[in-house]
Design an enzyme around this catalytic site. Structure first.
Site, PDB file in Angstrom:
ATOM      1  N   LYS A 151     -10.889  -1.406   6.112  1.00  0.00           N
ATOM      2  CA  LYS A 151     -10.037  -1.020   6.920  1.00  0.00           C
ATOM      3  C   LYS A 151     -10.595  -0.716   8.382  1.00  0.00           C
ATOM      4  O   LYS A 151     -11.655   0.086   8.124  1.00  0.00           O
ATOM      5  CB  LYS A 151      -9.346   0.018   6.141  1.00  0.00           C
ATOM      6  N   THR A 201      -4.322   5.854   1.583  1.00  0.00           N
ATOM      7  CA  THR A 201      -4.829   7.545   2.053  1.00  0.00           C
ATOM      8  C   THR A 201      -5.569   7.974   0.772  1.00  0.00           C
ATOM      9  O   THR A 201      -5.364   9.183   0.524  1.00  0.00           O
ATOM     10  CB  THR A 201      -3.605   8.396   2.466  1.00  0.00           C
ATOM     11  N   GLU A 249       0.789  -1.279   0.002  1.00  0.00           N
ATOM     12  CA  GLU A 249      -0.006  -0.024  -0.034  1.00  0.00           C
ATOM     13  C   GLU A 249       0.847   1.204   0.079  1.00  0.00           C
ATOM     14  O   GLU A 249       1.656   1.479   0.938  1.00  0.00           O
ATOM     15  CB  GLU A 249      -0.752  -0.014   1.220  1.00  0.00           C
ATOM     16  N   ARG A 267       0.317  10.393  -0.091  1.00  0.00           N
ATOM     17  CA  ARG A 267       0.544  11.619   0.852  1.00  0.00           C
ATOM     18  C   ARG A 267       1.727  12.671   0.487  1.00  0.00           C
ATOM     19  O   ARG A 267       1.887  13.292   1.011  1.00  0.00           O
ATOM     20  CB  ARG A 267       0.906  11.021   2.347  1.00  0.00           C
TER      21      ARG A 267
HETATM   22  C1  3PG Z   1      -2.132   4.131   7.575  1.00  0.00           C
HETATM   23  O1  3PG Z   1      -1.760   5.116   6.629  1.00  0.00           O
HETATM   24  O2  3PG Z   1      -2.705   3.216   7.431  1.00  0.00           O
HETATM   25  C2  3PG Z   1      -1.490   4.644   8.918  1.00  0.00           C
HETATM   26  O3  3PG Z   1      -1.064   5.547   9.258  1.00  0.00           O
HETATM   27  C3  3PG Z   1      -0.413   3.444   9.506  1.00  0.00           C
HETATM   28  O4  3PG Z   1      -0.759   3.644  10.615  1.00  0.00           O
HETATM   29  P1  3PG Z   1       0.700   3.208  11.557  1.00  0.00           P
HETATM   30  O5  3PG Z   1       1.666   4.361  10.971  1.00  0.00           O
HETATM   31  O6  3PG Z   1       0.675   3.572  13.091  1.00  0.00           O
HETATM   32  O7  3PG Z   1       1.166   1.702  11.161  1.00  0.00           O
END
Ligand code: 3PG
Length: 205
Positions: A126, A66, A38, A42
């Site tokens: 999710k 995102t 994934e 961003r």
């Molecule tokens: C995401 O984008 O799915 C989360 O920011 C990931 O979360 P984490 O950094 O706590 O693993």
């Protein structure tokens, strides 16, 4: 979406600051056994980075993360992504997801959000931000009324707690940034990322 998630217990969440890191990073993750990647939309480098992974790392199954707007859904299609993940589930995003041919995983953290997603035919979500939203007890409770729904908890998940989630029957996989760590990417420490990927892979088996 269910087949994709159920077959891959850990999904590394990737944030790319430099395009040049995309291919070696993806190769390290795939070598460590994690094929579903994934890449979050961003950063400026994300789009070209995804393009390079799609073109040069054939074993990777690449999706966008995102995803917050309809334009980003269109972008995911244009990039040839195999899935799209959003931290949330707005009405316009659910509608755009419904029109898309690319499998879409909306994000939820409450029962009503889940039910709205179900109205659009979704059976996989999710669960974000997993730890802050209550963690495994919430997912256990959801299994009662929503027995056929599968989750990918993300947000605060790491090596220390991934098994607590993966042990739940309604958890298909977990996601997190603990494998493709920003510091390791920045210092191009690919073999360490490969080791973290392998560790995550073993944990799940
Ligand atoms: C995401 O984008 O799915 C989360 O920011 C990931 O979360 P984490 O950094 O706590 O693993």
């Amino acid at each position: 979406m269910r087949n994709l998630l159920a077959g891959h217990s850990v999904i590394p969440v990737i944030t790319l600051d430099r395009v040049e890191d995309a291919v070696p990073l993806a190769e390290a993750l795939v070598a460590g056994g994690l094929k579903v990647l994934e890449v979050t939309l961003r950063t400026e480098a994300a789009v070209e980075g995804i393009r390079q992974i799609v073109n040069h790392v054939p074993d990777a199954i690449v999706g966008t993360g995102t995803v917050c707007t309809e334009q980003q859904i269109k972008l995911s299609e244009d990039l040839g992504c195999q899935f799209m993940i959003s931290p949330g589930a707005t009405e316009s995003l659910l509608q755009a997801g419904e029109r898309s041919t690319v499998p879409f995983l909306p994000g939820i953290s409450s029962v009503s959000e889940l039910m709205r997603g179900m109205e659009y035919g979704h059976r996989n979500f999710k669960f974000f931000p997993a730890e802050a939203a209550g963690g495994p007890p919430v997912l256990k409770a959801m299994a009662g009324p929503f027995g056929d729904i599968g989750f990918c908890p993300t947000g605060g998940v790491g090596l220390h707690n991934a098994m607590e989630y993966l042990a739940l029957p309604n958890v298909l996989c977990v996601g997190g940034s603990w494998i493709a760590q920003a510091k390791l990417i920045n210092e191009q420490r690919w073999s360490e990322i490969e080791t973290l990927a392998r560790e995550a892979c073993e944990l799940a088996n």
